[in-house]
Design a protein around this motif. Sequence first.
Motif, PDB file in Angstrom:
ATOM      1  N   LYS A 644       0.868  -0.974  -0.346  1.00  0.00           N
ATOM      2  CA  LYS A 644      -0.142   0.124   0.102  1.00  0.00           C
ATOM      3  C   LYS A 644       1.017   1.423  -0.248  1.00  0.00           C
ATOM      4  O   LYS A 644       0.390   2.345   0.097  1.00  0.00           O
ATOM      5  CB  LYS A 644      -0.975  -0.330   1.227  1.00  0.00           C
ATOM      6  N   LEU A 645       2.363   1.149  -0.217  1.00  0.00           N
ATOM      7  CA  LEU A 645       2.570   2.665  -0.157  1.00  0.00           C
ATOM      8  C   LEU A 645       2.819   3.145  -0.945  1.00  0.00           C
ATOM      9  O   LEU A 645       2.718   2.743  -2.134  1.00  0.00           O
ATOM     10  CB  LEU A 645       4.495   1.727   0.091  1.00  0.00           C
ATOM     11  N   ASN A 646       2.563   4.462  -1.038  1.00  0.00           N
ATOM     12  CA  ASN A 646       2.497   5.178  -2.543  1.00  0.00           C
ATOM     13  C   ASN A 646       3.053   7.165  -2.462  1.00  0.00           C
ATOM     14  O   ASN A 646       3.471   7.594  -2.820  1.00  0.00           O
ATOM     15  CB  ASN A 646       0.739   5.813  -2.668  1.00  0.00           C
ATOM     16  N   LEU A 647       4.147   6.861  -1.503  1.00  0.00           N
ATOM     17  CA  LEU A 647       4.693   7.923  -0.996  1.00  0.00           C
ATOM     18  C   LEU A 647       5.889   7.778  -0.188  1.00  0.00           C
ATOM     19  O   LEU A 647       5.649   6.714   0.679  1.00  0.00           O
ATOM     20  CB  LEU A 647       4.247   9.303  -0.057  1.00  0.00           C
ATOM     21  N   LEU A 648       7.017   7.772  -0.987  1.00  0.00           N
ATOM     22  CA  LEU A 648       8.336   7.516  -0.694  1.00  0.00           C
ATOM     23  C   LEU A 648       9.656   7.955  -1.269  1.00  0.00           C
ATOM     24  O   LEU A 648       9.702   9.272  -2.059  1.00  0.00           O
ATOM     25  CB  LEU A 648       8.883   6.084  -1.229  1.00  0.00           C
ATOM     26  N   HIS A 649      10.214   8.572   0.303  1.00  0.00           N
ATOM     27  CA  HIS A 649      11.280   9.347   0.212  1.00  0.00           C
ATOM     28  C   HIS A 649      12.471   8.826   0.941  1.00  0.00           C
ATOM     29  O   HIS A 649      12.424   8.473   1.903  1.00  0.00           O
ATOM     30  CB  HIS A 649      11.162  11.015   0.723  1.00  0.00           C
ATOM     31  N   VAL A 650      13.708   8.413   0.502  1.00  0.00           N
ATOM     32  CA  VAL A 650      14.769   7.488   0.365  1.00  0.00           C
ATOM     33  C   VAL A 650      16.285   8.480   0.246  1.00  0.00           C
ATOM     34  O   VAL A 650      16.301   9.100  -1.020  1.00  0.00           O
ATOM     35  CB  VAL A 650      14.937   6.829  -0.646  1.00  0.00           C
ATOM     36  N   GLU A 651      16.565   9.299   1.276  1.00  0.00           N
ATOM     37  CA  GLU A 651      18.161  10.069   1.324  1.00  0.00           C
ATOM     38  C   GLU A 651      18.809   8.807   2.481  1.00  0.00           C
ATOM     39  O   GLU A 651      18.959   9.609   2.791  1.00  0.00           O
ATOM     40  CB  GLU A 651      18.245  11.260   2.068  1.00  0.00           C
ATOM     41  N   ALA A 652      20.068   8.102   0.959  1.00  0.00           N
ATOM     42  CA  ALA A 652      20.782   7.320   1.996  1.00  0.00           C
ATOM     43  C   ALA A 652      21.771   7.328   1.449  1.00  0.00           C
ATOM     44  O   ALA A 652      22.417   7.058   0.085  1.00  0.00           O
ATOM     45  CB  ALA A 652      20.755   5.584   1.432  1.00  0.00           C
ATOM     46  N   PRO A 653      22.908   8.150   1.497  1.00  0.00           N
ATOM     47  CA  PRO A 653      24.114   8.163   1.083  1.00  0.00           C
ATOM     48  C   PRO A 653      25.156   7.051   0.502  1.00  0.00           C
ATOM     49  O   PRO A 653      25.630   7.320   0.015  1.00  0.00           O
ATOM     50  CB  PRO A 653      25.338   9.396   1.428  1.00  0.00           C
ATOM     51  N   LEU A 654      24.910   6.023   1.619  1.00  0.00           N
ATOM     52  CA  LEU A 654      25.582   4.904   1.146  1.00  0.00           C
ATOM     53  C   LEU A 654      24.749   3.751   0.781  1.00  0.00           C
ATOM     54  O   LEU A 654      25.422   2.733   0.446  1.00  0.00           O
ATOM     55  CB  LEU A 654      26.501   4.247   2.665  1.00  0.00           C
ATOM     56  N   MET A 655      23.389   3.701   0.421  1.00  0.00           N
ATOM     57  CA  MET A 655      22.205   2.948   0.021  1.00  0.00           C
ATOM     58  C   MET A 655      22.946   2.392  -1.980  1.00  0.00           C
ATOM     59  O   MET A 655      23.432   3.071  -2.914  1.00  0.00           O
ATOM     60  CB  MET A 655      21.857   2.979  -0.163  1.00  0.00           C
ATOM     61  N   VAL A 656      22.899   0.759  -1.839  1.00  0.00           N
ATOM     62  CA  VAL A 656      23.705   0.550  -3.096  1.00  0.00           C
ATOM     63  C   VAL A 656      22.696  -0.417  -3.820  1.00  0.00           C
ATOM     64  O   VAL A 656      22.388  -0.628  -5.210  1.00  0.00           O
ATOM     65  CB  VAL A 656      24.869  -0.836  -2.883  1.00  0.00           C
ATOM     66  N   SER A 657      21.453  -1.033  -3.166  1.00  0.00           N
ATOM     67  CA  SER A 657      20.490  -1.581  -3.327  1.00  0.00           C
ATOM     68  C   SER A 657      18.822  -1.129  -2.959  1.00  0.00           C
ATOM     69  O   SER A 657      18.931  -1.430  -1.468  1.00  0.00           O
ATOM     70  CB  SER A 657      20.971  -3.167  -3.035  1.00  0.00           C
ATOM     71  N   LEU A 658      18.412  -1.297  -3.941  1.00  0.00           N
ATOM     72  CA  LEU A 658      16.423  -0.529  -3.395  1.00  0.00           C
ATOM     73  C   LEU A 658      15.734  -1.230  -4.253  1.00  0.00           C
ATOM     74  O   LEU A 658      15.935  -2.050  -4.970  1.00  0.00           O
ATOM     75  CB  LEU A 658      16.575   0.544  -3.416  1.00  0.00           C
TER      76      LEU A 658
END
Length: 983
Positions: A644-658
């Motif tokens: 049911k996720l409709n709004l996403l905000h991701v700020e991750a300087p080290l993230m390599v996989s989403l």
Amino acid sequence: MRKDIWGTEAEEMETDDSELGFWSTFHNVGGGGAEGERLRLQGSGERANGNERNEGFGVDFNQKSENFLQWIIGSRHSASGGSGSQGVNVDVNLNLGLGGESSCSSSSTIATGRENCDRDIQNKRPKIHSFSLDWGTNFENEIHDLAPVHEEVGDEDLPDSSITGGNARNHDDTLKIADSEVRMDLTDDLLHMVFTFLDHIDLCRAARVCRQWRDASSHEDFWRYLNFENRFISVQQFDDMCRRYPNATAVNIYGAPAIHPLVMKAISSLRNLEVLTLGKGQLGETFFQALTDCHMLKSLTINDATLGNGIQEIPIYHDRLHDLQIVKCRVLRISIRCPQLETLSLKRSSMPHAVLNCPLLRELDIASCHKLSDAAIRSAATSCPLLESLDMSNCSCVSDETLREIAMTCGNLHILDASYCPNISLETVRLPMLTVLKLHSCEGITSASMAAIASSYMLEVLELDNCSLLTSVSLDLPRLKNIRLVHCRKFVDLNLRSSVLSSITVSNCASLQRISITSNALKKLVLQKQESLTTLALQCQSLQEVDLTECESLTNSVCEVFSTGGGCPLLRSLVLDSCESLTAVSFCSTSLVSLSLAGCRAITSLELRCPYLEHVSLDGCDHLERASFSPVGLRSLNLGICPKLNLLHVEAPLMVSLELKGCGVLSEAFIDCPLLTSLDASFCSQLKDDCLSATTSSCPLIESLVLMSCPSVGPDGLLSLRCLPHLTYLDLSYTFLVNLQPVFDSCLYLKVLKLQACKYLSDTSLEPLYKGGALPALCELDLSYGTLCQSAIEELLAGCMHLTHVSLNGCVNMHDLDWGFHVDRLSEISTFCGSLDSTSLENGLLSKDQPSRLLQNLNCVGCPNIKKVVIPPTARCFHLSSLNLSLSSNLKEVDISCCNLFFLNLSNCYSLEILKLDCPRLTSLFLQSCNIDEEAVETAIMQCNMLETLDVRFCPKISPLSMSSLRVACPSLKRIFSSLAPP
């Protein structure tokens, strides 16, 4: 002299061998039963198996058993002979042939001769030898399995007294050489040091190796403790053992038969006895009277015994006794006067009266003494003014008045265990010096008792388990380190203040609602399954781990406790699994590293501002609608479980996989991850071009992008892929794409392209691949379940020679896979090429100058209209290693000539009739459920010299009786799978 020495050695070897028979008569208590009979039969069988090895000794095992028994308990023979104990006439070395001074003077002549011999030959120092009967009852069985490091010298090898002159000397020299060869080059001191690490059983096994090891293993230092616990030993044997080892300091005869006469022998024979353990029997009054003669005794343990005749007072008087344990004993009245006694235990003993005169006593244990009255307990405890530890658990008669008098008399009392004492409440008791207080299952303990407990300002450990009437605990104790509250049914409120509090155990308190804790030492807090807990206040500067699993009543306010400024500045791990009352979770922390919200089904909003957060679990959060991770230190994140996720905000300087797989209603996504390399947005049906463009702009390092079932992505979104210079993997399966030109223009370095079920692609949409040279680095192409026509597929396979993996599964428009060159085809090429004839053209096609296909893996599973597959050498498929044509129901003819093909799957090709194979390296062939006959299979596999696996299950025309002919046709076969039974 030499003859005497060797005669002594012969006796020693005979004595040594007699060990084999002794243990058949030495069993645990109860050895006369079925188990003892089984052990005796087993030992007899093993001795029978060893008769051949022991024939040279000239003595049967029954006789050897008696000899070893006589040897171990000490014979009273002299070297010249005599009458032995128990009527056994045997001449043995009373010092075990060990070259040291004997504890019995009768064997001095033989021992001295052996000692001199050893000194002359090996320069060994003399030993004081002893022995122990603390061997396992199964040792007689184990000893037959030991492999000796050398052949022992038997009696037949030793010189007879009739050997004289040169013959005797020569024989003697030979024995000396043999003896020197079997000795290990270790000094006695080194061997002694090594043997200090062995227990008694291992020492006895070591004694079987050689004389030197026997000497070392039986040194007196190793046998100070005579342990006969649960052993069957007679009074005579025990008496002789005590005489042999008068310097023993510890004896254990617990479970031995007739403990009273045995212990009387020990007291009279062992003047250095310090530790005595006995039990399981009856002790007469004379034993307690004789204790005063055992001047060195420091510790006495009596367990599960009847003291006296059960109707008399038992006095225990001793001036040097320090430790006394009388556990589970039956006695009417006991009087103890031991001026040096420091530790006393009367645990589980049934005595109504106990008189103590022990002025130095520090530890008293009267737990489970149910017959002791309140007055008797008060009298016993108050007679010990230096008492520091008192265990009166399960003494149901104890009252608060007794505790008050004990507190007044025993000012040094530090440890009190009053568990299972229903009559105490502590309301009028003050114990200021207590450090440990245990009050398990005390029905009288209530909230009013906390005032008394709070007065114990030295208290460090408090246990209140199963105090069913306790409703609240509020304590401010500066030294409290450990508190337990388990199964307190009515417990509601917990308030603790202690700067050194380091351990809190709260469990199964179903009514607990409020917790307030202040501590500078607490590092871990576990409060699982507190269903009623609603309020939590923590001021714990060192707290690092918190587990609140299944605290179903916790509200959103708990987030403030664990955020910056909430009282837990060092918190690293937080578990809130199955906290189903949480709806909006928001954390702002600079220390949080791990967060688990698994099973929190009611959460709809999540906001995390934790720059060092590395792990987050959202399993089961299937109602989450809005999520913000800004900023976080996550390296990977899976939100595919949040449909049911409709709004996403991701700020991750080290993230390599989403991974956003399954977020079907996600319409807005702001992703700022400069190091992101993998993004899976499968089934994000609401994801549009503007969102994709923003993501590719902020994540330029993406290498793998999955947009399967994203129908809202169009040409503008695909053009934004030019911002991804490292993109090598692109999945556009199940989309409504019509034109692939944006992909060809943007993804210059693409290696893998998946276009499954892209049914709106035209037959010319892939022409840039095989005509325009687009995507030169492309290696893998998946066109499964597409609608491309036969000619487009043929041109693609002919033009894209650089492809290594091609999937055409379920392509309904594919009719044949024929890479052969027919006459009409050759004539067309001949006309195009000029005056070349067909023969020269074929030779040119097979020349080394022509490029070969790089194809390695070809899948054509479930192509219903394919009828013929022909791959001749002219196709130049030199790299093809795997071909899967299964489930092609109309396939009739297969003709393949590939030098490197390893795997071929034709299962469920029901119409298959013709099979021709020229594949010398083929190892696996699957023909399951094919209608092909035996002769065709035999002919096909004849040229497959490396074939190992053949699957012909459910092939109706192939009989199980033909398996042998298949093996003859292909000798390399190792596995043939067939499911039909012979008729």
